[in-house]
Design a protein around this motif. Structure first.
Motif, short mmCIF file in Angstrom:
data_model
loop_
_atom_site.label_atom_id
_atom_site.label_comp_id
_atom_site.label_asym_id
_atom_site.label_seq_id
_atom_site.Cartn_x
_atom_site.Cartn_y
_atom_site.Cartn_z
N GLY A 1 0.62 -1.27 -0.15
CA GLY A 1 0.16 -0.24 0.06
C GLY A 1 0.82 1.38 0.05
N ASN A 2 0.29 2.16 0.33
CA ASN A 2 0.93 3.68 0.03
C ASN A 2 1.58 4.05 1.25
N GLN A 3 2.63 3.94 1.17
CA GLN A 3 3.65 4.45 2.75
C GLN A 3 3.71 6.11 2.50
N HIS A 4 4.15 6.71 3.55
CA HIS A 4 4.33 8.01 3.90
C HIS A 4 5.56 8.23 4.67
N TYR A 5 6.17 9.48 4.24
CA TYR A 5 7.44 10.02 5.20
C TYR A 5 7.36 11.61 4.44
N ALA A 6 8.04 12.27 5.27
CA ALA A 6 8.48 13.71 4.88
C ALA A 6 9.87 13.90 4.94
N PHE A 7 10.14 15.04 4.06
CA PHE A 7 11.54 15.39 3.85
C PHE A 7 11.39 16.90 4.68
N GLU A 8 12.43 17.23 5.77
CA GLU A 8 12.45 18.55 6.02
C GLU A 8 13.47 19.43 5.21
N VAL A 9 12.99 20.64 5.10
CA VAL A 9 13.82 21.75 4.60
C VAL A 9 13.88 22.95 5.24
N SER A 10 14.76 23.86 5.13
CA SER A 10 14.82 24.99 5.83
C SER A 10 13.42 25.98 5.67
N ARG A 11 13.26 26.74 6.34
CA ARG A 11 12.04 27.56 6.27
C ARG A 11 12.32 28.30 4.81
N GLU A 12 13.53 28.96 4.64
CA GLU A 12 14.09 29.78 3.76
C GLU A 12 14.05 29.24 2.35
N ASN A 13 13.93 27.85 2.44
CA ASN A 13 13.97 27.08 1.03
C ASN A 13 12.74 26.28 0.77
N TYR A 14 11.90 26.37 1.72
CA TYR A 14 10.59 25.74 1.49
C TYR A 14 9.80 26.15 0.14
N GLU A 15 9.43 27.41 -0.15
CA GLU A 15 8.95 28.03 -1.34
C GLU A 15 9.63 27.34 -2.54
N THR A 16 11.05 27.63 -2.60
CA THR A 16 11.76 27.12 -3.51
C THR A 16 11.59 25.65 -4.00
N VAL A 17 11.76 24.93 -2.99
CA VAL A 17 11.56 23.45 -3.14
C VAL A 17 10.25 23.15 -3.75
N LYS A 18 9.11 23.79 -3.27
CA LYS A 18 7.85 23.74 -3.92
C LYS A 18 7.69 24.11 -5.40
N GLU A 19 8.33 25.10 -5.55
CA GLU A 19 8.38 25.41 -7.04
C GLU A 19 9.21 24.49 -7.92
#
Length: 130
Positions: free
Chosen positions: A71-89
């Protein structure tokens, strides 16, 4: 246990390891630590390790003990607050669909997307859990 520092390894069970290597290395940029065709591929993710095992192989092992999931498993990557929007883009630019966004009690947002096998991945900004 107070001695625990962090979770060092996170494991996904993925049948198509070639596609996993393409997605996690070529798209997300994770360094390949080890690759054993048909068995597993391991990636460096910051100071952690992402283990991708073929469940058809790992559930029959003697050592380490047998393990697998479905089934579908889940985990999260952590990035700096400053880089969050850049990563999303960057994720959007890779034509990876963002399937959900949440605003946490801290007021910070995280976003979710799928890998090639439907696992639910997330990017969270540093400090989202306080």
């Amino acid at each position: 246990m107070e001695e625990i520092i962090k979770i060092k390894e996170t494991c996904l069970y993925i049948k198509d390891l070639e596609a996993a290597r393409d997605f996690y290395h070529n798209k997300l940029g994770l360094e390949v630590i080890h690759y054993d065709r048909g068995r597993h591929v391991f990636f460096r993710a910051g100071s952690s390790v992402l283990l991708c095992f073929n469940p058809d192989d790992s559930k029959y092992k003697d050592s380490p003990p047998p393990h697998y999931a479905e089934g579908n498993q889940h985990y999260a990557f952590e990035v700096s607050r400053e880089n969050y929007e850049t990563v999303k883009e960057k994720i959007k630019a890779l034509n990876i669909e963002i399937i959900d966004k949440l605003v946490w009690k801290s007021g910070q947002e995280s976003f979710y997307f799928n890998d090639h096998e439907g696992n639910v991945l997330e990017f969270v900004p540093e400090g989202v859990w306080g």
